[in-house]
Design an enzyme around this catalytic site. Structure first.
Site, short mmCIF file in Angstrom:
data_model
loop_
_atom_site.label_atom_id
_atom_site.label_comp_id
_atom_site.label_asym_id
_atom_site.label_seq_id
_atom_site.Cartn_x
_atom_site.Cartn_y
_atom_site.Cartn_z
N TYR A 180 82.90 61.63 23.97
CA TYR A 180 81.80 60.78 24.28
C TYR A 180 80.41 61.72 24.20
O TYR A 180 80.53 63.03 23.85
CB TYR A 180 81.64 60.33 25.79
CG TYR A 180 82.78 59.29 25.73
CD1 TYR A 180 82.92 58.26 25.20
CD2 TYR A 180 83.87 59.43 27.09
CE1 TYR A 180 84.01 57.21 24.87
CE2 TYR A 180 84.86 58.38 26.95
CZ TYR A 180 84.95 57.40 25.90
OH TYR A 180 85.75 56.60 26.09
N LEU A 203 99.20 63.31 33.59
CA LEU A 203 100.55 63.16 34.07
C LEU A 203 101.01 63.90 35.18
O LEU A 203 102.21 64.52 35.39
CB LEU A 203 101.36 63.54 32.63
CG LEU A 203 101.09 62.82 31.45
CD1 LEU A 203 102.03 63.31 30.31
CD2 LEU A 203 101.62 61.31 31.71
#
Length: 355
Positions: A181, A300
């Site tokens: 971004y 994760l």
């Protein structure tokens, strides 16, 4: 004694434990306004026992949204709509946090379940901006290169958004400088081709981030913590890397950033990432060690013992949980039980959590 469930003080705010709910876009807003979905979604994670519950990326201006369905904090109506969300999170004992973001060249794109790539202007899309006039991909919008006035507006938008987040009752804000971004686009030489004061070498490419941090710190009280999410590496040769991340972390710490939320990737489609449980933790550990700043590890993290190990070994100060919290809003309570800690259970639920 579990280290994951030890409190953490940052400035005048105390996190009840080291588990934070990571920002996750819901693509469920109209005109940038949060609604019932956001109250229930974020509120359930606060009731689930997390120490910090962070909103999805809240756009600091309308053109900074990732998609037309993104939430925002660029006007007062949005601040009013966010207030009950922040109030409910705090009422459950969690720290209400907001991530402030600008998507740059990755703006005006479809929500994931609506397709991929640019939203046409006729369908509610808009002209996007970037450090350089290079699109993220062929099917993404062609950006306009920001001039000096445009950069100044971006910095001012971040400052104003922080002030609105404060008015809405949030106690922590995070600046989104990751995942390809706008702020990350300035950082990486793969997206920033400028040869002026906001490009070129490390000092130029990191300038807007330093300007945004300083501007936000003017609006955000000294008593409240400021976090920043970065991508520690682009996973592409010649791009942003962990060495530069360490140097950036040192610089923004001096400007008032309290924790670096360490993710990776998202800037260049050529990235090759070898994922696995905790695959980004070594980046958080290195930045913490070499820059002398608190870090958050994300990616994760799905098991209580894994999260405990990250904090107990000093790899990070906070563990951010994303998709696991979508599968199980009560992951912090389950993790506490697994680690032999009495979970923070709302009184309304205690009859289901006794021994």
């Amino acid at each position: 004694m579990s280290q994951l469930f030890q409190p953490l003080r940052q400035r005048d705010i105390v996190l009840r434990n080291r588990i934070a709910i990571s920002p996750m876009c819901m693509y469920s807003s109209v005109d940038g306004l949060p609604g019932d979905w956001h109250l229930v979604h974020l509120g359930s994670r606060a009731a689930g026992g997390a120490g910090v519950v962070m909103t999805e990326a809240a756009a600091v201006c309308a053109e900074g949204r990732i998609s037309p369905q993104d939430a925002g904090i660029w006007n007062d109506a949005q601040a009013v709509a966010w207030a009950p969300v922040a109030r409910f999170i705090a009422g459950q004992g969690a720290v209400p946090a907001m991530q402030l973001a600008h998507a740059g060249r990755k703006a005006s794109t479809h929500a994931p379940w609506r397709g991929d790539g640019a939203v046409p202007l006729a369908d509610g899309g808009w002209t996007v901006v970037a450090p350089s006039a290079e699109a993220y991909a062929d099917h993404y919008p062609q950006p306009l290169e920001l001039d000096a006035d445009g950069i100044a507006r971006v910095v001012a938008d971040f400052r104003a958004a922080a002030a609105r987040a404060l008015d809405a009752g949030f106690q922590l804000v995070e600046l989104h400088a990751a995942h390809g971004y706008l702020l990350h686009q300035f950082l990486s030489p793969l997206a920033n081709r400028r040869d002026d004061a906001w490009g070129g070498g490390f000092e130029g490419r990191t300038r807007i981030v330093r300007e945004v941090v300083s501007a936000v710190r003017e609006a955000w009280p000294e008593r409240l913590p400021l976090w920043m999410r970065i991508s520690a590496t682009d996973w592409v040769d010649g791009g942003w890397d962990v060495e530069q991340s360490v140097e950036l972390a040192r610089g923004v710490k001096a400007l008032g950033v309290d924790l670096i939320d360490v993710s990776s990737g998202g800037l260049d489609r050529r990235q090759e990432i070898a994922t696995g449980p905790g695959y980004q933790v070594p980046f958080a550990a290195r930045i913490r060690r070499e820059a002398g700043i608190a870090t958050g590890a994300v990616g994760l993290v799905t098991e209580a013992a894994q999260a405990e190990r990250i904090v107990a070994t000093g790899d990070a100060d906070v563990v951010l949980v994303a998709r696991q919290s979508l599968r199980d809003p009560y992951f912090p309570m389950r993790a506490a039980k697994a680690l032999g800690v009495t979970p923070a259970v709302p009184v309304q639920y205690q009859r289901a959590w006794g021994d």
